[in-house]
Design an enzyme around this catalytic site. Sequence first.
Site, short mmCIF file in Angstrom:
data_model
loop_
_atom_site.label_atom_id
_atom_site.label_comp_id
_atom_site.label_asym_id
_atom_site.label_seq_id
_atom_site.Cartn_x
_atom_site.Cartn_y
_atom_site.Cartn_z
N CYS A 132 5.40 5.66 4.84
CA CYS A 132 3.75 4.68 4.84
C CYS A 132 3.18 5.61 3.09
O CYS A 132 2.51 5.46 2.52
CB CYS A 132 2.73 4.43 5.49
SG CYS A 132 3.35 3.67 6.25
N HIS B 263 3.28 -4.60 3.85
CA HIS B 263 3.53 -5.38 5.14
C HIS B 263 3.14 -7.13 4.97
O HIS B 263 2.20 -7.43 4.14
CB HIS B 263 2.08 -4.58 5.93
CG HIS B 263 2.66 -3.07 6.36
ND1 HIS B 263 3.25 -2.63 7.06
CD2 HIS B 263 2.10 -2.35 5.64
CE1 HIS B 263 3.20 -1.82 7.09
NE2 HIS B 263 2.45 -0.88 5.84
N HIS C 1 1.28 -0.92 0.10
CA HIS C 1 -0.48 0.19 -0.10
C HIS C 1 0.81 0.88 0.23
O HIS C 1 2.28 0.93 0.00
CB HIS C 1 -1.38 -0.16 1.15
CG HIS C 1 -0.60 0.38 2.81
ND1 HIS C 1 -0.80 0.26 3.83
CD2 HIS C 1 0.77 0.24 2.59
CE1 HIS C 1 -0.74 0.71 4.62
NE2 HIS C 1 0.72 0.34 3.98
N ASP D 252 -4.66 -11.27 -0.47
CA ASP D 252 -3.42 -11.37 -0.48
C ASP D 252 -2.22 -11.16 -2.14
O ASP D 252 -2.96 -11.11 -2.85
CB ASP D 252 -3.48 -13.02 -0.10
CG ASP D 252 -1.42 -13.56 0.39
OD1 ASP D 252 -0.83 -12.50 0.93
OD2 ASP D 252 -1.57 -14.84 -0.35
N HIS D 253 -1.14 -10.52 -1.27
CA HIS D 253 -0.21 -10.51 -2.68
C HIS D 253 -0.98 -9.40 -3.67
O HIS D 253 -0.98 -9.28 -5.11
CB HIS D 253 -0.07 -11.47 -3.55
CG HIS D 253 1.41 -12.43 -3.02
ND1 HIS D 253 1.24 -13.04 -1.17
CD2 HIS D 253 2.45 -12.35 -2.97
CE1 HIS D 253 2.27 -13.38 -1.33
NE2 HIS D 253 2.91 -13.41 -2.04
N HIS E 159 5.15 -0.09 -0.76
CA HIS E 159 5.78 -1.17 0.31
C HIS E 159 5.24 -2.23 1.04
O HIS E 159 3.87 -1.51 1.03
CB HIS E 159 6.39 -0.20 1.69
CG HIS E 159 5.32 0.66 2.58
ND1 HIS E 159 4.42 1.27 2.41
CD2 HIS E 159 4.93 0.14 3.70
CE1 HIS E 159 3.72 1.95 3.19
NE2 HIS E 159 3.83 1.35 3.93
N GLU F 12 -0.76 -4.67 11.13
CA GLU F 12 -0.18 -3.58 10.07
C GLU F 12 1.88 -4.58 10.91
O GLU F 12 1.89 -5.08 9.72
CB GLU F 12 -0.33 -2.56 9.88
CG GLU F 12 0.41 -2.82 8.87
CD GLU F 12 0.02 -0.83 8.84
OE1 GLU F 12 -0.73 -0.90 7.78
OE2 GLU F 12 0.91 0.32 8.88
NI NI Z 1 2.43 0.76 5.58
#
Ligand code: NI
Length: 136
Positions: free
Chosen positions: A34, A42, A15, A80-81, A40, A125
């Site tokens: 962020c 998580h 995100h 996911d992914h 990037h 997160e």
């Molecule tokens: Ni983040």
Amino acid sequence: MRVALYRRGHFNAAHRLYVPTWSDEKNQEIFGKCNNPNYHGHNYDLEVKVSGEVDPETGMLIDLKYLRDIIEEKVEEKLDHKNLNTDIPELRDIRPTTENICYFIYQQIKEELGEKYDVKVRLWETPRNSAEYPAD
Ligand code: NI
């Protein structure tokens, strides 16, 4: 007898947190790392709490396999992914913060389980940061 069951889940996703109408400086100030323009990732951990009345015949609140399948199909396979800014229509026009992702996951599960059960979702997160919906 009212009782709660818990089931954990997991997904990895990317995100970027920013407000498109803000300046780069303001986004950097509010969102920090962020706001990285190239996104990037998580490793998200998830806990779903389902509460309700135990069925006197089965002694069960909910079939845990059913709950597992809902989390797999409605949450993990969807997120996911993925790039949470671009791949998830419900998150596209809002910031994919821990708060908003947590609420999205709650809606997915609540929609499936209906009024018979109370649902609460906790989303980590990072090992130190998490959100919960609904809040106490
Ligand atoms: Ni983040």
